[in-house]
Design an enzyme around this catalytic site. Sequence first.
Site, PDB file in Angstrom:
ATOM      1  N   GLY A   1     -59.218 -34.014  98.141  1.00  0.00           N
ATOM      2  CA  GLY A   1     -57.913 -34.202  98.775  1.00  0.00           C
ATOM      3  C   GLY A   1     -58.047 -34.547 100.249  1.00  0.00           C
ATOM      4  N   CYS A   2     -56.945 -35.001 100.825  1.00  0.00           N
ATOM      5  CA  CYS A   2     -56.986 -35.471 102.209  1.00  0.00           C
ATOM      6  C   CYS A   2     -57.293 -34.345 103.182  1.00  0.00           C
ATOM      7  CB  CYS A   2     -55.680 -36.172 102.572  1.00  0.00           C
ATOM      8  SG  CYS A   2     -54.201 -35.180 102.296  1.00  0.00           S
ATOM      9  N   TYR A   3     -56.488 -33.280 103.159  1.00  0.00           N
ATOM     10  CA  TYR A   3     -56.776 -32.141 104.038  1.00  0.00           C
ATOM     11  C   TYR A   3     -58.134 -31.513 103.695  1.00  0.00           C
ATOM     12  CZ  TYR A   3     -51.773 -31.872 105.539  1.00  0.00           C
ATOM     13  OH  TYR A   3     -50.527 -32.094 106.063  1.00  0.00           O
TER      14      TYR A   3
ATOM     15  N   GLU B   1     -59.303 -38.004 110.484  1.00  0.00           N
ATOM     16  CA  GLU B   1     -59.572 -39.024 109.473  1.00  0.00           C
ATOM     17  C   GLU B   1     -58.266 -39.764 109.217  1.00  0.00           C
ATOM     18  OE1 GLU B   1     -60.436 -36.939 105.754  1.00  0.00           O
ATOM     19  OE2 GLU B   1     -58.317 -36.506 105.473  1.00  0.00           O
TER      20      GLU B   1
END
Lengths: 339, 339, 339, 339
Positions: C158-160, C311
Amino acid sequence: MKKAIVIGASGYTGAELVRILVRHPHFDLSGLYVSGNSLDAGKPISALYPQLGQICDLSLQPLPEKNSEAMSALARSADLVFLATAHEVSHELAPLFLQQGCKVFDLSGAYRVNRADFYPRFYGFEHRYPELLQQAVYGLAEWNAEQIRHGDLVAVAGCYPTVSQLCLKPLIEKGLLDLSLPPIINAVSGVSGAGRKASLTSAFCEVSLNAYGVFNHRHQPEIATHLGTEVIFTPHLGNFKRGILATITAKLQKGVDDEKIRSAYAGYYHDKPLIRLYTQGLPSIKGVEFLPYCDIGFACKEGYIIIIGAEDNLLKGAAAQAVQCANIRYGLAETLGLC
Amino acid sequence: MKKAIVIGASGYTGAELVRILVRHPHFDLSGLYVSGNSLDAGKPISALYPQLGQICDLSLQPLPEKNSEAMSALARSADLVFLATAHEVSHELAPLFLQQGCKVFDLSGAYRVNRADFYPRFYGFEHRYPELLQQAVYGLAEWNAEQIRHGDLVAVAGCYPTVSQLCLKPLIEKGLLDLSLPPIINAVSGVSGAGRKASLTSAFCEVSLNAYGVFNHRHQPEIATHLGTEVIFTPHLGNFKRGILATITAKLQKGVDDEKIRSAYAGYYHDKPLIRLYTQGLPSIKGVEFLPYCDIGFACKEGYIIIIGAEDNLLKGAAAQAVQCANIRYGLAETLGLC
Amino acid sequence: MKKAIVIGASGYTGAELVRILVRHPHFDLSGLYVSGNSLDAGKPISALYPQLGQICDLSLQPLPEKNSEAMSALARSADLVFLATAHEVSHELAPLFLQQGCKVFDLSGAYRVNRADFYPRFYGFEHRYPELLQQAVYGLAEWNAEQIRHGDLVAVAGCYPTVSQLCLKPLIEKGLLDLSLPPIINAVSGVSGAGRKASLTSAFCEVSLNAYGVFNHRHQPEIATHLGTEVIFTPHLGNFKRGILATITAKLQKGVDDEKIRSAYAGYYHDKPLIRLYTQGLPSIKGVEFLPYCDIGFACKEGYIIIIGAEDNLLKGAAAQAVQCANIRYGLAETLGLC
Amino acid sequence: MKKAIVIGASGYTGAELVRILVRHPHFDLSGLYVSGNSLDAGKPISALYPQLGQICDLSLQPLPEKNSEAMSALARSADLVFLATAHEVSHELAPLFLQQGCKVFDLSGAYRVNRADFYPRFYGFEHRYPELLQQAVYGLAEWNAEQIRHGDLVAVAGCYPTVSQLCLKPLIEKGLLDLSLPPIINAVSGVSGAGRKASLTSAFCEVSLNAYGVFNHRHQPEIATHLGTEVIFTPHLGNFKRGILATITAKLQKGVDDEKIRSAYAGYYHDKPLIRLYTQGLPSIKGVEFLPYCDIGFACKEGYIIIIGAEDNLLKGAAAQAVQCANIRYGLAETLGLC
């Protein structure tokens, strides 16, 4: 009507003071001043802030020389002065105005912390007026009203320190936090916090979202001193104009639950008109923009609490709190001219 | 591989040139230069632009003195140079590089308009190289490819002039516009168009949306001269980083309809890979950000046309078009390194 | 050339996959799919994303029925599939594609955490393919390359969780953190993280800066499980389109200093091309927008560390990492098509 | 004190009405209503707009059925009603309230243009109350005060039409424009103009800057009808929350100079407190945000004029002008509660 003047009126905080004072029913805004060598001297404030057109038709006057008779006369002419000036400037101006019997509301950091090593270390100058520092009242309005009521020099709390302390003090006072973990304050401020100036750091294309002053921002010791406990403070610059959102993580004492927290906040703030306690949802920047409030919400889980605080950095974090302090000083309703 | 250098690499346009050239298969980016007294001299470009970290590890070198041997050596060492410098600087640098056989791609306004009164009036200096001005090729890539192919000094078209002319030229060339009404160009540019510098005008809190340079922007005569007809040009500063949106209103010749307009655009641009003609919807800033294209769409009604053009001001309006011109000059595919 | 397809290509992550794959030298993007009843079915992708005009001329095709022969044929026709679909959809699609020998790179949360109670509790559905969950490889590219190389189903992180783990893992692996204090992760994400959809929460006028999912975001258990230690995770929505900035506060083991931290990061990441370690300054959103990197910086003081990670949530936090995993899976350079 | 209610209080314009009325010294805000089947019915307004916390503690009530006794009672209970509702809804509600003797201030387009073909063509419905349309007063406050003073149904002017007409009317009235060229109005509006709703068009990641409604926006005929001359109107959506900037290009009659223009504006507006005429600089969005003014500036050259007008679309373009009209209607100072 008390005669009020604003020094440093060309900055973002100064302009907010103007916006508030011009409609204030008990303060008569009688003069705006900028440093004598400012290029803005002589201009109407609305030339810098078109939004103030038809709202304020005063011009920015050059501040007289420090030890001139003109300066003394200026100080005598005013009942109260708001110093929206640089720290070094406030440091010198406060005594001049106090000497002439003028009440001083200083929005800089020059009189906030009564600690010998503080100014050399965090502000880069030696404090020359330790006795004034001793007398200065810390302008965190919800907590120091009694002292403010009797103070002649009010050092209005900093922007980050205001929201941070308003979130933490009720819990610390009630002994609900386990302070073996210093409260961890992450805060994001709008760019206006950097002031009105030409600077690459606050240029439109340079701003995005980033931390700065990590472990060495001058608001860390201001917060820690007035809370009486250490904190870890990480400020960030965000891509918006005004507002501060603080996300604070702290450890709870055993057995502390939502109810105790809620009750602590309510106990201290139920009669504080500029604190808005969230019972559902959480504060956000949009909730406080252009408003004089500090919004507070929280959530707890497994021994930790996340507190979210929000304020407009230029208002509750500066100009509105300064006027709130002045209201208190003059025995007025503390929200007069603010809501 | 041709050796390329960028002068003025610390600016926003310079950084875009770096980003493009570092991956260009036929140009070898061998040096980045800034003015000798720049505070940025000596720093890696990624210290100014963290986004270039691991993409370009070159440092910004101080440009040698104007008439030094080091300058001549630098000029001889490069096959081509991109001047992302101020107008006055480009004005002086172009001859130095040309003299040593270096091809020059100038992104400033110093060689764009071959008219005696233009520079004193709009740029504030007397042009000292009229013969160069005579030889300079105007770098509007889709229209002047033939000349660019044989030019040694390419004056890359300005940001607003690029999108404005790309929208208008096909219609003017085909005689579809009634030029008794000068085409009315309203354009909004992102703040990067003002360059990388500390300035109150481009400070984050000062930017919103406003017109500027009304009736006196230097891009007006650049557009009018190269179009061969007057235009009314009103630039605006918008609250975004990059991109230009131009909304152009013009009067149509009697009998001109959508179909004739569409056919004019298609006729000129069907083989132009960096022009994207909209057949439905209209161009927007988000469609062109970080991309080398100029997008064009239009609508007609009752004798008038509204043309919408969009480009990234730093790319098709500057760096990408400069590289497009260089590609053309060296006989390469014009999109090489761009798409 | 391997044949690749993207399912869920109409979303923000899907569009980024398209942008990357269309230029990828070893993957041939042969089809874009959306849910069969999507209103976008049949449209060219550039109708939704004008920025993809002339870059990708594929249209969005309706995905065949789940158990149809057409679906089997589609799965057989592709070497690899990227699932940029909702969790529930990925949950069902992954087995269908695996059965036909297609490698699956799933960008949803459907196969990331192999824990019985995880899906009912955090995603609201019972996982029906526990054996697949068992086989699925967690696509945190810098840490699981060996497994990814042999996996057929990669659950891209996932992103986080990506930025959080990339910041924390080196320090945890080296035993530098005192985990009696759970690392405290504050992160701010751009609005694209909420996906492309009509929603009041992500409406332009509603977005400012606020915390959400406090103490109950589904990425908390993803991070904690894969780190093997608890964390306190507070996500925020910020007023920007793309990017995540994570500010992580953690307690250091006694005697741990800057040098040991730096050395831990360098040890793990010196050969990782998509990690950029800051030796001065700190990461920011603008440093990573539109780029495939994760940037990491830090500062230490008196037993605590603040780590800043950044990011692009759609790239290193989604599409770029998915392609990075695919590159690894096929034995290609991991940055192929990304830098 | 007159009793005022707001219908459609959940929208952006409704919320601004609430913010103004709650402090208005002569209107008593006694009720907020939303459509009976709205999900917001029953919620406190501050649940939708946290900024209204402690400012307004009213809840959103469901509007009674159209022909119910409850509706009649509601209409009888109020002295004045603000309809911040959709066009179709206002179309039906206005007669109901008028019948009970309530003054109606309608912020929709339902009663603005008294032309048979207007509603079917631009609003998609047949107008059922032509006699009301006949009686309705057009609420462009600076121009129609006399009629507003005696009107029972005021159709408050649209956002774009307000700024456009305020800029153009003085010049047209004085015969300073050569109307053989229709004035060309380019305007950019903040996203709040699209209303508070879940919609992909106004999703944060979709908004940038683009033209829309080219040659067919419903505000074009509203402007043209009330000006009595054709205009070319091109609206744009900009990436900001509130405000409209209009850039208007028009042809001057022979011999018209700056002085005549300035004098025309001053003649009409010297006693209009909500018009601010710029004598230097030009209006911008930041000058009018959160303020009730319309700012106007201009420049002339060679027979053409560029007029720049700015307003907050939610205030002078909607809520503030509605209250200004109400003030006029009740013989109050027109800025009461606004400045």
